[in-house]
Scaffold this motif. Structure first.
Motif, mmCIF file in Angstrom:
data_model
loop_
_atom_site.group_PDB
_atom_site.id
_atom_site.type_symbol
_atom_site.label_atom_id
_atom_site.label_comp_id
_atom_site.label_asym_id
_atom_site.label_seq_id
_atom_site.Cartn_x
_atom_site.Cartn_y
_atom_site.Cartn_z
ATOM 1 N N LYS A 1 77.561 77.872 28.234
ATOM 2 C CA LYS A 1 77.672 79.289 27.902
ATOM 3 C C LYS A 1 76.558 79.802 26.987
ATOM 4 O O LYS A 1 75.976 80.865 27.264
ATOM 5 N N PRO A 2 76.227 79.132 25.876
ATOM 6 C CA PRO A 2 75.186 79.688 24.987
ATOM 7 C C PRO A 2 73.849 79.917 25.675
ATOM 8 O O PRO A 2 73.111 80.831 25.308
ATOM 9 N N TRP A 3 73.516 79.099 26.677
ATOM 10 C CA TRP A 3 72.241 79.269 27.367
ATOM 11 C C TRP A 3 72.179 80.624 28.075
ATOM 12 O O TRP A 3 71.117 81.258 28.120
ATOM 13 N N PHE A 4 73.321 81.063 28.613
ATOM 14 C CA PHE A 4 73.334 82.316 29.347
ATOM 15 C C PHE A 4 73.573 83.502 28.429
ATOM 16 O O PHE A 4 73.211 84.632 28.756
ATOM 17 N N THR B 1 81.405 71.118 23.386
ATOM 18 C CA THR B 1 82.542 70.315 23.829
ATOM 19 C C THR B 1 83.465 70.023 22.665
ATOM 20 O O THR B 1 83.009 69.732 21.554
ATOM 21 N N SER B 2 84.762 70.071 22.898
ATOM 22 C CA SER B 2 85.726 69.751 21.846
ATOM 23 C C SER B 2 85.743 68.251 21.582
ATOM 24 O O SER B 2 85.813 67.445 22.514
ATOM 25 N N THR B 3 85.681 67.872 20.304
ATOM 26 C CA THR B 3 85.817 66.467 19.908
ATOM 27 C C THR B 3 87.241 66.162 19.450
ATOM 28 O O THR B 3 87.521 65.040 19.019
ATOM 29 N N VAL B 4 88.131 67.147 19.546
ATOM 30 C CA VAL B 4 89.515 66.961 19.074
ATOM 31 C C VAL B 4 90.216 65.801 19.785
ATOM 32 O O VAL B 4 90.901 65.003 19.128
ATOM 33 N N ILE C 1 77.118 68.686 22.856
ATOM 34 C CA ILE C 1 77.003 67.315 23.352
ATOM 35 C C ILE C 1 76.394 67.372 24.748
ATOM 36 O O ILE C 1 76.760 68.209 25.568
ATOM 37 N N ASN C 2 75.454 66.484 25.031
ATOM 38 C CA ASN C 2 74.716 66.549 26.286
ATOM 39 C C ASN C 2 75.611 66.374 27.499
ATOM 40 O O ASN C 2 76.509 65.535 27.525
ATOM 41 N N PHE C 3 75.320 67.194 28.509
ATOM 42 C CA PHE C 3 75.977 67.096 29.810
ATOM 43 C C PHE C 3 74.961 67.559 30.832
ATOM 44 O O PHE C 3 74.485 68.694 30.770
ATOM 45 N N HIS D 1 83.780 74.835 28.023
ATOM 46 C CA HIS D 1 83.151 75.290 26.787
ATOM 47 C C HIS D 1 84.245 75.498 25.747
ATOM 48 O O HIS D 1 85.269 76.128 26.015
ATOM 49 N N SER D 2 84.054 74.942 24.561
ATOM 50 C CA SER D 2 85.098 74.980 23.534
ATOM 51 C C SER D 2 84.558 75.645 22.271
ATOM 52 O O SER D 2 83.643 75.129 21.627
ATOM 53 N N HIS D 3 85.129 76.795 21.920
ATOM 54 C CA HIS D 3 84.738 77.466 20.681
ATOM 55 C C HIS D 3 85.053 76.550 19.502
ATOM 56 O O HIS D 3 86.147 75.998 19.400
ATOM 57 N N GLY D 4 84.083 76.367 18.634
ATOM 58 C CA GLY D 4 84.260 75.465 17.508
ATOM 59 C C GLY D 4 83.965 74.019 17.838
ATOM 60 O O GLY D 4 84.139 73.137 16.991
#
Length: 307
Positions: free
Chosen positions: A294-297, A222-225, A213-215, A206-209
């Motif tokens: 994380k957001p789901w929980f 998810t980080s797109t960096v 994206i589906n998993f 889990h990436s803040h910011g």
């Protein structure tokens, strides 16, 4: 998380210090056992003792209930044992030095990614290796370094500063340079990449910011960096994973084809899809203990109920 022990409160320091003592003692005792028995022994201890005490089984059940509610209860309970077993093996392997590295060096390599990597090296093109908390990702990094590739690695600082100190030393023994996640580490890593370097990133946390994206059919932040770096610096984005073999000690390095350059979100979705397919083949080797969704929980979906 605090970068310095002095930033912690006294109770926090005491708690981290004591937990680190326990872990260091456990690791030290395990290192006295011959390698072929040490690795399964640590897997058993983490699976049967530490994981239940730390709430690991609860997290595994909750994640599986969210994304695979149809999974039979027997399979869920089996994964509650297999997942922490693999995590315990990976931990002691990292601290085992030469015996682990020799297993990693001897690993079979499969997949079209190796040819793409060799082509990139011939062209002096930078490479962004992408992996996940699957099998033992340090086995893949060690293997590629032994083939003559210098690979920098991005790592996330552990919450426990006492544990983090020796953990980073163990990571560095596999290979350097190492870049700590954060502003300074990112600047150093980008400079390294721009010079034609190869970097390894674990991209399944889990990436803040990050971007949803589906998993496994659910949005996972998810980080797109990594994809953005690949696009900006014309680097190939190469998924690489180390699959633990049936004997529990050896590995196969699987190198997927490079992710096609499109846009950062599409590339990251492709990465998630490839990892999901691999995890579905080897369910016990992915770290289902992480709060990947994380957001789901955070909105109250977490439950103690098994299955």
């Amino acid at each position: 998380m605090p970068a310095d022990i002095s930033q912690l409160s006294r109770p926090a320091r005491a708690g981290y210090f004591c937990s680190n003592l326990v872990l260091r003692a456990l690791i030290g005792l395990a290192l006295l056992v011959p390698y072929r028995w040490r690795v399964p022994m640590m897997g058993w201890l983490v699976s049967r003792v530490l994981s239940p005490l730390a709430g690991g089984r609860k997290r595994i059940r909750n994640n599986l209930k969210l994304v695979m509610p149809e999974l039979p209860k027997a399979d869920v309970e089996r994964l509650c044992r297999e997942v922490p077993d693999n995590a315990g093996r990976a931990l002691i392997e990292l601290y085992s030095g030469r015996p682990f590295l020799e297993r990693a060096y001897a690993a079979k390599v499969s997949g079209p990614g190796l040819a793409a990597l060799e082509e990139a090296r011939a062209e002096g093109r930078p490479v962004v290796f992408m992996t996940g908390h699957f099998g033992n990702y340090d086995a893949a990094r060690a293997h590629m370094i032994n083939r003559g590739y210098e690979i920098g690695a991005l790592y996330r600082r552990m919450a426990n500063p006492y544990f983090n100190e020796h953990y980073v030393r163990a990571l560095s023994a596999v290979g350097t340079p190492m870049f700590e996640q954060g502003r300074r580490g990112m600047i150093e890593m980008v400079r390294y990449l721009k010079g034609g370097g190869l970097i390894a990133i674990v991209g399944d946390l889990h990436s803040h910011g990050g971007v949803a994206i589906n998993f496994f059919g659910k949005p996972a932040v998810t980080s797109t960096v990594p994809a953005e770096l690949a696009l900006k610096h014309n680097a190939i984005m190469l998924p690489v994973y180390a699959i633990r073999q049936e004997n529990g000690l050896d590995f196969e390095i699987v190198m997927h084809p490079p992710i096609p350059h499109t846009d950062a979100k599409t590339m990251t979705q492709d990465l998630n899809d490839g990892l999901e397919a691999l995890v579905r083949e080897h369910m016990g080797q992915w770290f289902w203990i992480h709060r990947r969704w994380k957001p789901w929980f955070d909105v109250g979906l977490e439950t103690d109920r098994p299955g």
